[in-house]
Write a protein that holds these residues in place. Structure first.
Motif, PDB file in Angstrom:
ATOM      1  N   MET A  93     -22.138  10.194 -13.811  1.00  0.00           N
ATOM      2  CA  MET A  93     -23.367  10.051 -13.063  1.00  0.00           C
ATOM      3  C   MET A  93     -23.794   8.587 -12.974  1.00  0.00           C
ATOM      4  SD  MET A  93     -25.272  12.048 -11.464  1.00  0.00           S
ATOM      5  CE  MET A  93     -26.848  12.384 -10.840  1.00  0.00           C
ATOM      6  N   ASP A  94     -23.511   7.818 -14.030  1.00  0.00           N
ATOM      7  CA  ASP A  94     -23.897   6.407 -14.029  1.00  0.00           C
ATOM      8  C   ASP A  94     -23.205   5.640 -12.914  1.00  0.00           C
ATOM      9  OD1 ASP A  94     -25.462   6.931 -16.191  1.00  0.00           O
ATOM     10  OD2 ASP A  94     -24.100   6.050 -17.669  1.00  0.00           O
ATOM     11  N   VAL A  95     -21.964   5.973 -12.636  1.00  0.00           N
ATOM     12  CA  VAL A  95     -21.210   5.290 -11.582  1.00  0.00           C
ATOM     13  C   VAL A  95     -21.851   5.533 -10.225  1.00  0.00           C
ATOM     14  CG1 VAL A  95     -18.977   5.167 -10.430  1.00  0.00           C
ATOM     15  CG2 VAL A  95     -19.080   5.397 -12.907  1.00  0.00           C
ATOM     16  N   ILE A  96     -22.348   6.731 -10.011  1.00  0.00           N
ATOM     17  CA  ILE A  96     -22.999   7.057  -8.735  1.00  0.00           C
ATOM     18  C   ILE A  96     -24.270   6.226  -8.559  1.00  0.00           C
ATOM     19  CG2 ILE A  96     -24.160   8.889  -7.439  1.00  0.00           C
ATOM     20  CD1 ILE A  96     -22.143  10.834  -8.730  1.00  0.00           C
ATOM     21  N   PHE A  97     -25.063   6.093  -9.634  1.00  0.00           N
ATOM     22  CA  PHE A  97     -26.269   5.271  -9.553  1.00  0.00           C
ATOM     23  C   PHE A  97     -25.930   3.813  -9.259  1.00  0.00           C
ATOM     24  CE2 PHE A  97     -28.658   8.434 -12.355  1.00  0.00           C
ATOM     25  CZ  PHE A  97     -29.354   8.941 -11.279  1.00  0.00           C
ATOM     26  N   ILE A  98     -24.885   3.317  -9.874  1.00  0.00           N
ATOM     27  CA  ILE A  98     -24.497   1.921  -9.662  1.00  0.00           C
ATOM     28  C   ILE A  98     -24.009   1.716  -8.233  1.00  0.00           C
ATOM     29  CG2 ILE A  98     -22.843   0.146 -10.352  1.00  0.00           C
ATOM     30  CD1 ILE A  98     -23.201   1.207 -13.228  1.00  0.00           C
ATOM     31  N   ILE A  99     -23.250   2.650  -7.691  1.00  0.00           N
ATOM     32  CA  ILE A  99     -22.779   2.547  -6.297  1.00  0.00           C
ATOM     33  C   ILE A  99     -23.964   2.626  -5.333  1.00  0.00           C
ATOM     34  CG2 ILE A  99     -21.442   3.712  -4.500  1.00  0.00           C
ATOM     35  CD1 ILE A  99     -19.387   4.361  -6.688  1.00  0.00           C
ATOM     36  N   ALA A 151     -27.799   2.247 -15.523  1.00  0.00           N
ATOM     37  CA  ALA A 151     -27.610   2.936 -14.250  1.00  0.00           C
ATOM     38  C   ALA A 151     -28.944   3.141 -13.532  1.00  0.00           C
ATOM     39  CB  ALA A 151     -26.921   4.271 -14.474  1.00  0.00           C
ATOM     40  N   ILE A 152     -29.961   3.528 -14.256  1.00  0.00           N
ATOM     41  CA  ILE A 152     -31.278   3.696 -13.629  1.00  0.00           C
ATOM     42  C   ILE A 152     -31.843   2.343 -13.217  1.00  0.00           C
ATOM     43  CG2 ILE A 152     -33.650   4.466 -14.006  1.00  0.00           C
ATOM     44  CD1 ILE A 152     -31.733   6.769 -13.744  1.00  0.00           C
ATOM     45  N   ASN A 153     -31.642   1.327 -14.039  1.00  0.00           N
ATOM     46  CA  ASN A 153     -32.139  -0.010 -13.708  1.00  0.00           C
ATOM     47  C   ASN A 153     -31.434  -0.595 -12.493  1.00  0.00           C
ATOM     48  OD1 ASN A 153     -33.926   0.060 -15.820  1.00  0.00           O
ATOM     49  ND2 ASN A 153     -32.584  -1.042 -17.217  1.00  0.00           N
ATOM     50  N   SER A 154     -30.236  -0.136 -12.189  1.00  0.00           N
ATOM     51  CA  SER A 154     -29.525  -0.646 -11.009  1.00  0.00           C
ATOM     52  C   SER A 154     -30.178  -0.194  -9.709  1.00  0.00           C
ATOM     53  CB  SER A 154     -28.055  -0.226 -11.040  1.00  0.00           C
ATOM     54  OG  SER A 154     -27.922   1.161 -10.839  1.00  0.00           O
TER      55      SER A 154
END
Length: 118
Positions: free
Chosen positions: A1-7, A56-59
């Motif tokens: 899920m973190d990768v999706i937020f970063i993208i 990820a949220i901060n991105s």
């Protein structure tokens, strides 16, 4: 899920890479602005609640800031040279030296924003 937020957080940078003309088009710019404001508000709510205090949220804060930086650099370029910058990433045309510097500066700033989030 973190990768999706970063993208998702890299949406301005990815649009800049693949089709920079959409950032210069007013209709696309405002659609992207609305999306980035929503992402910023989601990230702000999560930060205030304390739900997601990770990278990820901060991105999700980054796209709105990157879009404002692009707008400022683009307006400065337009005022200086009386034209919009040209995408030089896929063309490698040496006659577009000033445009290449504009693109390089935006890339460095957008990458530095993500490094500050990490």
């Amino acid at each position: 899920m973190d990768v999706i937020f970063i993208i998702i957080g890299m949406n301005v940078t990815l649009v800049f890479l693949f089709d920079k003309n959409k950032l210069d088009n007013k209709e696309w710019y405002f659609k992207l602005l609305i999306l980035n404001v929503l992402l910023f508000l989601i990230a702000l709510m999560n930060a205030l609640i304390g739900f997601g205090n990770n990278t990820a949220i901060n991105s999700l804060f980054v796209p709105l800031i990157a879009q404002f930086i692009y707008y400022g650099l683009s307006k400065f370029f337009y005022l200086r040279y009386a034209r919009n910058s040209v995408d030089t990433f896929w063309t490698f045309d040496k006659s577009l030296f000033v445009d290449g510097w504009f693109n390089c500066i935006f890339w460095l700033v957008s990458i530095l924003l993500f490094l500050l989030v990490l």
